[in-house]
Design an enzyme around this catalytic site. Structure first.
Site, short mmCIF file in Angstrom:
data_model
loop_
_atom_site.label_atom_id
_atom_site.label_comp_id
_atom_site.label_asym_id
_atom_site.label_seq_id
_atom_site.Cartn_x
_atom_site.Cartn_y
_atom_site.Cartn_z
N MET A 197 -33.05 -30.07 -22.86
CA MET A 197 -33.50 -29.31 -24.02
C MET A 197 -34.86 -28.65 -23.77
O MET A 197 -35.05 -27.46 -24.04
CB MET A 197 -33.59 -30.23 -25.25
CG MET A 197 -32.27 -30.67 -25.80
SD MET A 197 -31.29 -29.31 -26.47
CE MET A 197 -32.11 -29.02 -28.02
N VAL B 27 -38.95 -35.03 -25.52
CA VAL B 27 -38.59 -36.19 -24.71
C VAL B 27 -37.62 -37.07 -25.50
O VAL B 27 -37.32 -36.78 -26.66
CB VAL B 27 -39.83 -37.01 -24.28
CG1 VAL B 27 -40.81 -36.12 -23.51
CG2 VAL B 27 -40.51 -37.67 -25.46
N ALA C 236 -35.96 -39.50 -27.88
CA ALA C 236 -36.45 -39.94 -29.20
C ALA C 236 -36.80 -41.43 -29.14
O ALA C 236 -36.23 -42.18 -28.37
CB ALA C 236 -35.37 -39.68 -30.24
N SER D 225 -31.46 -27.46 -33.54
CA SER D 225 -30.02 -27.59 -33.34
C SER D 225 -29.48 -26.48 -32.46
O SER D 225 -30.00 -25.36 -32.45
CB SER D 225 -29.28 -27.54 -34.68
OG SER D 225 -27.89 -27.61 -34.44
N LYS E 140 -32.34 -31.98 -40.53
CA LYS E 140 -31.60 -31.95 -39.25
C LYS E 140 -30.63 -33.14 -39.18
O LYS E 140 -29.51 -32.99 -38.69
CB LYS E 140 -32.59 -31.98 -38.08
CG LYS E 140 -31.95 -32.18 -36.70
CD LYS E 140 -31.02 -31.03 -36.35
CE LYS E 140 -30.55 -30.92 -34.92
NZ LYS E 140 -30.16 -32.06 -34.17
N HIS F 275 -27.74 -32.26 -41.32
CA HIS F 275 -27.01 -31.23 -40.58
C HIS F 275 -26.07 -31.90 -39.57
O HIS F 275 -24.89 -31.57 -39.47
CB HIS F 275 -28.00 -30.30 -39.87
CG HIS F 275 -27.41 -29.48 -38.77
ND1 HIS F 275 -27.09 -30.01 -37.53
CD2 HIS F 275 -27.08 -28.17 -38.71
CE1 HIS F 275 -26.58 -29.07 -36.78
NE2 HIS F 275 -26.57 -27.94 -37.46
N ASN F 276 -26.59 -32.86 -38.83
CA ASN F 276 -25.76 -33.54 -37.83
C ASN F 276 -24.66 -34.35 -38.49
O ASN F 276 -23.54 -34.42 -37.98
CB ASN F 276 -26.62 -34.46 -36.96
CG ASN F 276 -27.39 -33.69 -35.91
OD1 ASN F 276 -27.69 -32.51 -36.09
ND2 ASN F 276 -27.75 -34.34 -34.82
N GLU G 80 -22.03 -32.06 -39.34
CA GLU G 80 -21.36 -31.71 -38.08
C GLU G 80 -20.30 -32.77 -37.73
O GLU G 80 -19.18 -32.42 -37.33
CB GLU G 80 -22.45 -31.63 -37.00
CG GLU G 80 -21.99 -31.31 -35.61
CD GLU G 80 -23.19 -31.37 -34.65
OE1 GLU G 80 -24.23 -30.74 -34.91
OE2 GLU G 80 -23.09 -32.10 -33.64
#
Ligand code: NBP
Length: 488
Positions: free
Chosen positions: A18, A79, A81, A133, A187, A190-191, A194
């Site tokens: 990432m 890095v 989490a 994301s 977020k 959101h996941n 998903e």
């Protein structure tokens, strides 16, 4: 290595998948970007392979990295989490000065973000938890970014984040979500959404494959067609790709050689746990997390198969049920759309409840806007959600929006039919079915909760409210069963 002059407008710490893609995105969009990774090989490799894409300022110590940043310094942590993030925050806090901004772009738990912001603020630095994301591809070509933290930080960070975010209809997919943990909270949900979106697609596949007896390549075509209508989305698009893929090793459909045990990294689980804590029924998300867990309980599943659990009387396929294939495919599409709509409606409920709990003032219109591009749940459908909240920002539930209500009037009968068929076929549809129960519960005139209250009063004197008068009541169950008002 380059000497650390303060020339970089942004820095990235952590150059795995990432971070390195995000750093390249910054550089490609005209930002001078400082880059640092604990193991210097990754920093060197990035500059060696992609140094020609823009202005990179590599550093091999955190002190040099910080020294290379323009003030107020802005550094994004990418890095692992958890403990790694805490370690890097500590290093940055030490090396930075008052007013500098530390951004955590990893998938942090929002309660960690709230804690970290307090700790960092106490040391005079700003901390911004930003959900990012879009995976690897989004990080490189334009993610959807959900930054929380202080509004002053957003004023500084906004333009630079806008320079790398995905853009839809001229609008960058990034905005300030709200203070402290709001960005990471959003977020997380959101996941969770998903997870549910992927599961309902999976359930549709399962029905077409084992109910209608279709081959993966045929189902890929169906998904391609669906992708040009209401379901138009990144996830439907990639589903068609996966189903059409042939295994290079055997020539079989790839999906048939993949072990049917789905993994997870935790954000769906956090969303479900938080839904329970907030008392928001995110049944679609929770069932999706459970579905992944059940799929991975391989020993228990094998024992259940070997134990020949009774299946009851099942139909072999939809033909045995007298269902026409074309009708079934369209019914499944509509059931998928309905269950997806419920999952999103529930996810937005959770965001509203979380926002109220923490006084974040999250605007649902912002989310529907910034999720239209860059992220995994990007979909045409989000335009409709944005319109719904534009018309009425105080919608009690997304499904009560007039457009979605009229959609549901077209979906409800096929949705019921599909669940009946799935039951007769013995095919599991945990999200399709639980979403319909949720929907019917919401619509119900009376719920069995009245009986539950009676039971609670019977065994625990928990009291109950009455439909015909105010007050709190109890029945003297063990004596004369008289009615008493307990708050009189
Ligand atoms: P990883 O989550 O695999 O983390 C690897 C990076 O963390 C490397 O740069 C590694 O440095 C560094 N690191 C570790 Br591990 N411990 C460290 C420590 N104590 N001090 C300093 N650095 C340390 O990387 P990723 O997959 O690129 O994801 C980065 C973040 O983005 C994660 O929070 C992830 O959840 C989130 N995210 C990932 C995706 C995705 O699609 N992968 C999507 C959205 C968000 P080293 O090279 O020296 O070992």
């Amino acid at each position: 290595m380059t000497q650390p002059h303060a020339t970089a407008s942004i820095g990235v710490v952590g150059l795995a998948v990432m971070g390195s893609n995000l750093a390249r995105n910054f550089a490609r969009n005209g930002n001078t970007v400082a880059v640092y990774n604990r193991s210097p090989e990754k920093t060197r490799a990035l500059v060696a392979e992609h140094g020609n894409e823009g202005d990179f300022v590599p550093a091999e110590s955190i002190e040099d990295f910080v020294a290379s940043l323009e003030r107020p310094r802005k550094a994004i942590i990418m890095v692992q989490a958890g403990a790694a993030t805490d370690a890097v925050i500590e290093q940055l806090c030490e090396a930075m000065d008052e007013g500098d901004i530390i951004i955590d772009g990893g998938n942090a738990l929002y309660t960690d973000t709230i804690r970290r912001e307090k700790e960092v603020a106490a040391r005079g630095r700003h901390f911004v938890g930003a959900g990012i994301s879009g995976g690897e591809e989004g990080a490189l070509n334009g993610p959807s970014i959900m930054p929380g933290g202080p509004v002053e930080s957003w004023e500084t960070l906004g333009p630079i984040l806008e320079s790398i975010a995905a853009v839809v209809d001229g609008t960058p997919c990034v905005t300030h979500i709200g203070p402290d943990g709001a960005g990471h909270f959003v977020k997380m949900v959101h996941n969770g959404i998903e997870y549910a979106d992927m599961q309902v697609i999976g359930e549709a596949y399962q029905l077409l494959r084992y109910g209608a007896g279709m081959e993966p390549a045929e189902i890929a075509e169906v998904f391609r067609e669906w992708n040009s209508g209401d379901l138009d989305s990144y996830l439907i698009e990639i589903t068609a790709e996966v189903l059409a893929q042939v295994d290079p090793a055997t020539g079989s459909p790839l999906v048939d050689v993949i072990v049917d045990a789905a993994g997870q990294k935790g954000t769906g689980r956090w969303t479900a746990i938080n839904g329970l804590e907030l008392g928001v029924p995110v049944t679609g998300i929770a069932e999706s997390v459970f579905a992944r867990a059940l799929s991975s309980a391989t020993q228990q599943r094998a024992a259940a198969r070997e134990g020949n659990l009774p299946a009851g009387t099942l139909a072999a396929d939809i033909a045995a049920l007298g269902i026409d294939r074309a009708v079934f495919i369209e019914d499944v599409r509509r059931a998928l759309y309905a269950a997806k709509l419920i999952a999103y409606s529930q996810g937005f409920d959770e965001i509203k409840a979380g926002s109220e709990e923490h006084n974040w003032n999250v605007d649902p219109r912002d989310l529907a806007t910034i999720w239209r591009g860059g992220c995994i749940i990007r979909a045409k459908f989000l335009d409709r959600i944005r319109e719904a909240y534009d018309t009425n920002p105080e919608l009690p539930a997304l499904i009560l929006d007039p457009y979605f209500k009229s959609e549901l009037s077209q979906l409800i009968d096929p949705w019921r039919r599909v669940i009946v068929a799935a039951t007769q076929l013995g095919l599991p549809v945990p999200v399709f079915a639980s979403s319909l129960s949720y929907y019917d519960s919401l619509r119900a005139e009376r719920l069995p909760a009245a009986l539950v209250q009676g039971q609670r009063d019977f065994f625990g004197a928990h009291t109950f409210k009455r439909t015909d008068r105010p007050g709190t009541f109890h029945i003297e169950w063990s004596t004369d069963r008289s009615l008493t008002q307990t708050d009189a």
